[in-house]
Write a protein that holds these residues in place. Structure first.
Motif, PDB file in Angstrom:
ATOM      1  N   ASN A  91       0.837  -1.241  -0.019  1.00  7.61           N
ATOM      2  CA  ASN A  91       0.115   0.023   0.106  1.00  7.61           C
ATOM      3  C   ASN A  91       0.920   1.363   0.199  1.00  7.61           C
ATOM      4  OD1 ASN A  91      -1.589   2.288   0.843  1.00  7.61           O
ATOM      5  ND2 ASN A  91      -3.006   0.941   1.715  1.00  7.61           N
ATOM      6  N   THR A  92       0.962   1.973  -1.327  1.00  7.80           N
ATOM      7  CA  THR A  92       2.009   3.181  -1.298  1.00  7.80           C
ATOM      8  C   THR A  92       1.403   4.274  -0.151  1.00  7.80           C
ATOM      9  OG1 THR A  92       0.464   4.031  -3.039  1.00  7.80           O
ATOM     10  CG2 THR A  92       2.471   2.822  -3.653  1.00  7.80           C
ATOM     11  N   TYR A  93       0.338   4.350   0.306  1.00 12.13           N
ATOM     12  CA  TYR A  93      -0.077   5.504   1.144  1.00 12.13           C
ATOM     13  C   TYR A  93       0.448   5.127   2.645  1.00 12.13           C
ATOM     14  CZ  TYR A  93      -2.953   7.288  -2.559  1.00 12.13           C
ATOM     15  OH  TYR A  93      -3.540   7.646  -3.687  1.00 12.13           O
ATOM     16  N   THR A  94       0.295   3.884   2.975  1.00 16.63           N
ATOM     17  CA  THR A  94       0.600   3.621   4.609  1.00 16.63           C
ATOM     18  C   THR A  94       1.977   2.942   4.536  1.00 16.63           C
ATOM     19  OG1 THR A  94      -0.464   1.518   4.496  1.00 16.63           O
ATOM     20  CG2 THR A  94      -1.847   3.363   5.131  1.00 16.63           C
ATOM     21  N   GLY A  95       2.559   2.399   3.500  1.00 11.09           N
ATOM     22  CA  GLY A  95       3.827   1.849   3.294  1.00 11.09           C
ATOM     23  C   GLY A  95       3.689  -0.054   3.983  1.00 11.09           C
TER      24      GLY A  95
END
Length: 136
Positions: free
Chosen positions: A20-24
């Protein structure tokens, strides 16, 4: 002790972990989680009072794939007699991973107990996954 069961339906291999690129946060795809749960459920249906295997374990997996609709009639018998094998996705190693991950902490304590694996992809009239887990 031997556990032997089938999971009817389309065979699905283990999917790659996603990020998930937003949360890592790295996560397992939903399709993979759902299939692992399905394998667990068929195991629990057949063995509701299972005993976890504690010694070394051998696993046999046969993935049965449906015959493609565009297959020539002359090739259908060859496929059913196992003279022609499926060379399509999912890859055999991903089939093994999804089965072992779903049976981890159910049929056996940890997948490091597995010392022998036999895996095969075959054509059949019905798609299904055959699993045999045996302590030896």
């Amino acid at each position: 002790m031997i556990y032997e069961f089938e999971v009817p339906g389309k065979v699905i291999g283990k999917g790659r972990p996603r990020l998930n690129t937003y949360t890592g946060i790295v996560y397992t795809p939903t399709k993979t989680k759902d299939y692992e749960t399905l394998v667990e459920q068929y195991f629990l249906l057949k063995y509701p009072r299972f005993k976890m295997l504690e010694k070394r374990v051998q696993v046999k997996i046969i993935a049965y794939f449906g015959i493609p609709k565009t297959t020539k009639k002359s090739e259908i018998n060859e496929m059913l007699e196992n003279n022609i094998s499926p060379t399509k996705k999912p890859d055999i190693d991903n089939i093994v991973k999804v089965v072992l991950d779903s049976m981890n902490k159910f049929a056996f304590k940890d997948d490091n107990q597995i010392t022998k694996i036999e895996v095969e992809k075959k054509y059949a009239l019905e798609e299904k996954l055959y699993i045999r887990i045996e302590e030896y």
